[in-house]
Design a protein around this motif. Structure first.
Motif, mmCIF file in Angstrom:
data_model
loop_
_atom_site.group_PDB
_atom_site.id
_atom_site.type_symbol
_atom_site.label_atom_id
_atom_site.label_comp_id
_atom_site.label_asym_id
_atom_site.label_seq_id
_atom_site.Cartn_x
_atom_site.Cartn_y
_atom_site.Cartn_z
ATOM 1 N N GLU A 1 41.038 49.059 39.319
ATOM 2 C CA GLU A 1 39.868 49.627 39.988
ATOM 3 C C GLU A 1 39.429 48.763 41.162
ATOM 4 O OE1 GLU A 1 36.884 50.528 37.072
ATOM 5 O OE2 GLU A 1 38.238 51.764 35.865
ATOM 6 N N LYS A 2 40.410 48.324 41.936
ATOM 7 C CA LYS A 2 40.154 47.493 43.109
ATOM 8 C C LYS A 2 40.927 48.016 44.316
ATOM 9 C CE LYS A 2 39.279 43.223 40.528
ATOM 10 N NZ LYS A 2 39.707 41.807 40.303
ATOM 11 N N THR B 1 32.006 51.147 40.991
ATOM 12 C CA THR B 1 33.130 50.229 41.101
ATOM 13 C C THR B 1 33.138 49.658 42.506
ATOM 14 O OG1 THR B 1 35.523 49.990 40.714
ATOM 15 C CG2 THR B 1 34.783 52.001 41.813
#
Length: 365
Positions: A227-228, A186
């Motif tokens: 997911e940042k 990610t």
């Protein structure tokens, strides 16, 4: 004469079982009153009350009641007890000292990976290669091979998916528990950022304490849902950003920062700050605690106790002993040992978790 049932009845409505006055005359309680009273009951008590009558069973099984009970429930204290002769155990205890559940494990639990707002917790033992995700409702354990030692675990919002995050200086990988996909790459940490404390997850966001930054930011955050990485948050005013003994914890559903005021984490005074506005970087100081100079380790806050503002925490007093639970009274600036029924005997990690009523109810009603 009995009290008439409330006109505001839920769908399962029918007269509640009568209470009795001193002379034995039945008193019919309105259903919204019964609903309100039962929704404040501990999980174990609410489950027992299902056997009172069909109406109460239907009420307690109803999704609306489960949601109300979940919103009002206090978290449970999770205490690991390790033994050389027997399987280790994880005891779930409510704040009144009642043991809600005991889970036996074949492997010791040395620490929890973050805290958990739901039915899954992540723990690590002596192995450097694996972590385990425990289902508090069923007792089942899922073994997960660790990527890096620097690891966070938490529940994404609003999806409710449990995710594990492993971080190295150059990469970031994520695993969604139960999806059979395994680890995947990610968004990595920004190249200019380094970190100096374990991750903390609060309300679906993972926070990291940063090494000193030129722009003054001291915390960065990773959203488990998207997911940042979402940029930095400035620390409390006048904090000494060059220090590496500042740590993050979760406290009553908020991010807190532990900052030594005088001396270091083992001597002097410890400030505990709560983050109340992440966008503006607004923190409030809730405690300034004198540190026991004889303690082997720093205090780790667990919970601000309801109604009295006292702080429940654990601390390692001696190198050859396990952590102990204590309570700090800010009004008198005194420390007392936690009640034996709450603390018990532990030989591993201590944390807070949640085990809601729906874990004890049938999947379909």
């Amino acid at each position: 004469m009995g009290i008439k049932p409330s006109s505001l009845r839920p769908p399962w409505s029918s007269p509640a079982p009568p209470a009795t006055e001193g002379g034995g005359t039945p008193v019919w309680l309105p259903h919204d009153v019964v609903f309100d009273i039962l929704s404040w009951m501990p999980v174990k008590s609410a489950c027992r009350f299902k056997s009172v009558c069909r109406e109460w069973r239907a009420l307690i099984n109803d999704p609306g009641f489960v949601a109300a009970h979940k919103a009002r429930a206090e978290p449970l204290l999770a205490i690991a007890a390790n033994s050389c002769d027997e399987p280790s155990t994880l005891r779930l205890i409510d704040m009144d000292g009642h043991i809600i559940k005991v889970i036996k494990n074949s492997h010791p639990i040395l620490r929890f990976v973050c805290s958990s707002p739901g039915n899954l917790v992540c723990v690590v033992g002596y192995s450097l290669e694996t972590a385990r995700v425990l289902n508090l409702a069923t007792g089942e354990a899922t073994v997960i091979h660790r990527k890096f030692s620097f690891m966070g675990f938490g529940r994404a919002a609003p999806s409710g998916a449990y995710k594990m995050v492993s971080i190295s200086p150059s990469t970031c990988e994520i695993l969604t528990v139960g999806d059979d996909v395994g680890w995947r790459q990610t968004q990595p940490l920004p190249s200019s950022i380094s970190y100096n404390s374990r991750p903390v997850v609060v309300r679906g966001v993972m926070y990291l304490m940063l090494a000193p930054q030129l722009n003054g930011d001291s915390v960065t955050c990773f959203d488990l849902e998207s997911e940042k990485w979402n940029g930095g948050i400035k620390g409390p005013p006048n904090i000494q950003l060059h220090r590496f003994d500042i740590t993050l914890e979760e406290l009553n559903g908020a991010l807190c920062m532990l900052q030594p005021e005088v001396g270091n984490i083992y001597h002097g005074t410890m400030s505990i700050w709560l983050l109340i506005d992440s966008r503006k970087g607004v923190w409030i100081k809730v405690y300034s605690i004198p540190v026991d100079p004889s303690a082997y380790g720093p205090i780790v806050p667990l919970r601000i106790l309801r109604d009295n503002g006292k702080l429940l925490f654990h601390v390692t007093l001696k190198i050859d002993e396990f952590a102990v639970l204590q309570i700090y009274d800010p009004r008198h600036r005194t420390f007392t040992d936690a009640p034996k029924m709450l603390a018990g005997d532990n030989g591993g990690g201590i944390s807070f978790c949640s085990l809601h009523l729906d874990s004890f109810l049938p999947a379909t009603v």
